[in-house]
Scaffold this motif. Sequence first.
Motif, PDB file in Angstrom:
ATOM      1  N   PHE A   1      58.238  40.077  57.376  1.00  0.00           N
ATOM      2  CA  PHE A   1      59.508  40.315  58.074  1.00  0.00           C
ATOM      3  C   PHE A   1      60.687  39.766  57.293  1.00  0.00           C
ATOM      4  O   PHE A   1      61.736  40.410  57.202  1.00  0.00           O
ATOM      5  N   GLN A   2      60.570  38.559  56.714  1.00  0.00           N
ATOM      6  CA  GLN A   2      61.721  37.954  56.007  1.00  0.00           C
ATOM      7  C   GLN A   2      62.115  38.782  54.783  1.00  0.00           C
ATOM      8  O   GLN A   2      63.287  38.858  54.441  1.00  0.00           O
ATOM      9  N   GLU A   3      61.119  39.383  54.137  1.00  0.00           N
ATOM     10  CA  GLU A   3      61.442  40.204  52.965  1.00  0.00           C
ATOM     11  C   GLU A   3      62.236  41.438  53.399  1.00  0.00           C
ATOM     12  O   GLU A   3      63.203  41.838  52.756  1.00  0.00           O
TER      13      GLU A   3
ATOM     14  N   PHE B   1      65.451  34.198  48.971  1.00  0.00           N
ATOM     15  CA  PHE B   1      65.443  33.438  50.233  1.00  0.00           C
ATOM     16  C   PHE B   1      65.970  32.045  49.943  1.00  0.00           C
ATOM     17  O   PHE B   1      65.342  31.261  49.231  1.00  0.00           O
ATOM     18  N   ALA B   2      67.157  31.742  50.476  1.00  0.00           N
ATOM     19  CA  ALA B   2      67.861  30.516  50.102  1.00  0.00           C
ATOM     20  C   ALA B   2      67.434  29.327  50.972  1.00  0.00           C
ATOM     21  O   ALA B   2      67.564  29.370  52.193  1.00  0.00           O
ATOM     22  N   LEU B   3      66.930  28.296  50.315  1.00  0.00           N
ATOM     23  CA  LEU B   3      66.581  27.063  51.034  1.00  0.00           C
ATOM     24  C   LEU B   3      67.548  25.959  50.607  1.00  0.00           C
ATOM     25  O   LEU B   3      67.638  25.638  49.417  1.00  0.00           O
TER      26      LEU B   3
ATOM     27  N   PRO C   1      62.156  29.677  60.978  1.00  0.00           N
ATOM     28  CA  PRO C   1      63.599  29.920  61.082  1.00  0.00           C
ATOM     29  C   PRO C   1      64.142  29.860  62.513  1.00  0.00           C
ATOM     30  O   PRO C   1      65.207  29.279  62.735  1.00  0.00           O
ATOM     31  N   ASP C   2      63.418  30.442  63.473  1.00  0.00           N
ATOM     32  CA  ASP C   2      63.981  30.467  64.830  1.00  0.00           C
ATOM     33  C   ASP C   2      63.956  29.084  65.476  1.00  0.00           C
ATOM     34  O   ASP C   2      64.939  28.654  66.100  1.00  0.00           O
ATOM     35  N   LEU C   3      62.841  28.365  65.300  1.00  0.00           N
ATOM     36  CA  LEU C   3      62.793  27.001  65.851  1.00  0.00           C
ATOM     37  C   LEU C   3      63.899  26.145  65.229  1.00  0.00           C
ATOM     38  O   LEU C   3      64.577  25.381  65.921  1.00  0.00           O
TER      39      LEU C   3
ATOM     40  N   GLY D   1      57.267  34.463  65.057  1.00  0.00           N
ATOM     41  CA  GLY D   1      56.842  35.597  64.229  1.00  0.00           C
ATOM     42  C   GLY D   1      57.597  35.678  62.908  1.00  0.00           C
ATOM     43  O   GLY D   1      57.135  36.312  61.962  1.00  0.00           O
ATOM     44  N   ASP D   2      58.784  35.035  62.844  1.00  0.00           N
ATOM     45  CA  ASP D   2      59.585  35.049  61.606  1.00  0.00           C
ATOM     46  C   ASP D   2      59.104  33.999  60.604  1.00  0.00           C
ATOM     47  O   ASP D   2      59.633  33.915  59.494  1.00  0.00           O
ATOM     48  N   ASP D   3      58.153  33.150  61.027  1.00  0.00           N
ATOM     49  CA  ASP D   3      57.747  32.017  60.181  1.00  0.00           C
ATOM     50  C   ASP D   3      57.142  32.506  58.872  1.00  0.00           C
ATOM     51  O   ASP D   3      56.524  33.575  58.814  1.00  0.00           O
TER      52      ASP D   3
HETATM   53  N1  FO1 Z   1      68.898  34.440  56.195  1.00  0.00           N
HETATM   54  C1  FO1 Z   1      69.489  35.107  55.178  1.00  0.00           C
HETATM   55  O1  FO1 Z   1      70.165  36.088  55.433  1.00  0.00           O
HETATM   56  N2  FO1 Z   1      69.317  34.711  53.878  1.00  0.00           N
HETATM   57  C2  FO1 Z   1      68.580  33.632  53.533  1.00  0.00           C
HETATM   58  O2  FO1 Z   1      68.442  33.325  52.348  1.00  0.00           O
HETATM   59  C3  FO1 Z   1      67.979  32.878  54.603  1.00  0.00           C
HETATM   60  C4  FO1 Z   1      67.255  31.717  54.358  1.00  0.00           C
HETATM   61  C5  FO1 Z   1      66.777  30.955  55.455  1.00  0.00           C
HETATM   62  C6  FO1 Z   1      66.131  29.739  55.238  1.00  0.00           C
HETATM   63  C7  FO1 Z   1      65.677  28.984  56.314  1.00  0.00           C
HETATM   64  C8  FO1 Z   1      65.867  29.457  57.612  1.00  0.00           C
HETATM   65  O3  FO1 Z   1      65.443  28.712  58.657  1.00  0.00           O
HETATM   66  C9  FO1 Z   1      66.506  30.658  57.848  1.00  0.00           C
HETATM   67  C10 FO1 Z   1      66.957  31.437  56.788  1.00  0.00           C
HETATM   68  N3  FO1 Z   1      67.628  32.629  56.995  1.00  0.00           N
HETATM   69  C11 FO1 Z   1      68.170  33.330  55.947  1.00  0.00           C
HETATM   70  C12 FO1 Z   1      67.772  33.170  58.361  1.00  0.00           C
HETATM   71  C13 FO1 Z   1      66.540  33.980  58.798  1.00  0.00           C
HETATM   72  O4  FO1 Z   1      66.115  34.886  57.848  1.00  0.00           O
HETATM   73  C14 FO1 Z   1      66.772  34.891  59.968  1.00  0.00           C
HETATM   74  O5  FO1 Z   1      68.039  35.172  60.336  1.00  0.00           O
HETATM   75  C15 FO1 Z   1      65.775  35.022  60.992  1.00  0.00           C
HETATM   76  O6  FO1 Z   1      64.458  34.780  60.733  1.00  0.00           O
HETATM   77  C16 FO1 Z   1      66.022  36.048  62.070  1.00  0.00           C
HETATM   78  O7  FO1 Z   1      66.138  35.272  63.226  1.00  0.00           O
END
Ligand code: FO1
Length: 317
Positions: free
Chosen positions: A157-159, A92-94, A50-52, A38-40
């Motif tokens: 959700f990510q936002e 969102f940092a990649l 992100p979770d995978l 769901g976080d995708d």
């Molecule tokens: N979490 C952050 O707090 N800041 C980020 O910029 C960020 C980038 C990011 C990129 C790829 C990824 O696989 C995960 C990333 N996350 C980042 C973690 C993510 O947002 C989450 O913690 C989850 O989706 C919650 O499980």
Amino acid sequence: VRITVLAGGVGGARFLQGVRAFAAGLAGSEITAIVNTGDDVTMHGLRICPDLDSVMYTLAGAVDTERGWGREGETWRIMDELVSYGAEPTWFALGDLDIATHLVRTQMLAAGYPLSDVTAALCQRWQTGVRLLPMTDERCETHVVVAEDGGRRAIHFQEWWVRHRAGLPALDFVQIGLDSARPAAGVLEAIAAADLVLIAPSNPVVSINTILQVPGIAGALRSGPAPVIGLSPIIGGAPVRGMADACLPVLGVETSAAGVAGLYGARSAGGVLDGWLVHTGDTVQLPGLPVLARDLLMTSPEATAAMVADAARLAGR
Ligand code: FO1
């Protein structure tokens, strides 16, 4: 021994390290993780799971342990370039190494492979010792409804999580695409074939409940042969990590081990749980639900493996 685990990202990944350590002592064991997707999100044209990825990198020993997500030894040159171009989202940092994973995934998806096959292909490199399955092969993303200018707006959700650090009061969580989503290839089989199903101490709302809402998954747990044992992500009224305390009230659920147990429900009362592990000092009384209190701090894979051993004991296995 077949163990199937429902898991989110960072907490789920740590828990799976413990499950793997526990299973290392058992001959012929197989671990399957059904992971929240769901976080995708798609950003800069790249499909990000992100979770995978947190689970894959953690089990491979390649995760940045401080952040809990992304690669150890990461560099950010591509991100710096994107920021220089003003390419949104800049919040969102990649990382450079991480982007390679997203490029491979995006290309394979565009070529028509389902996410479950793509995940298996990515894991081939890392040899995680755990079979990772997305909860669904369909796109099914969590959006958060927030109040704005007297009205309401839904954001990804990510936002909400990363850009606003879960600080915008949430009114609701909505899974876009949920109605037509089906469990990914292998998910129902992994539940039906399991000797033990574990629910990781992941975010109960945006990780575990999201998995449970994919049509067919909760039903498979309820009708499956394996005992389902959950571990509380809440210790003494606060999440061990993450921001579950910003999520549970949205569903009207108290931030406590008892609140989360009530959310998942006892199987004997139409829910999914056959047993519930809580941290020492927390008390839960839910009719028909055996509860065991013990230390639930995942300080090392060995400490977590001991929790898994207790979960197996509670299950009578
Ligand atoms: N979490 C952050 O707090 N800041 C980020 O910029 C960020 C980038 C990011 C990129 C790829 C990824 O696989 C995960 C990333 N996350 C980042 C973690 C993510 O947002 C989450 O913690 C989850 O989706 C919650 O499980």
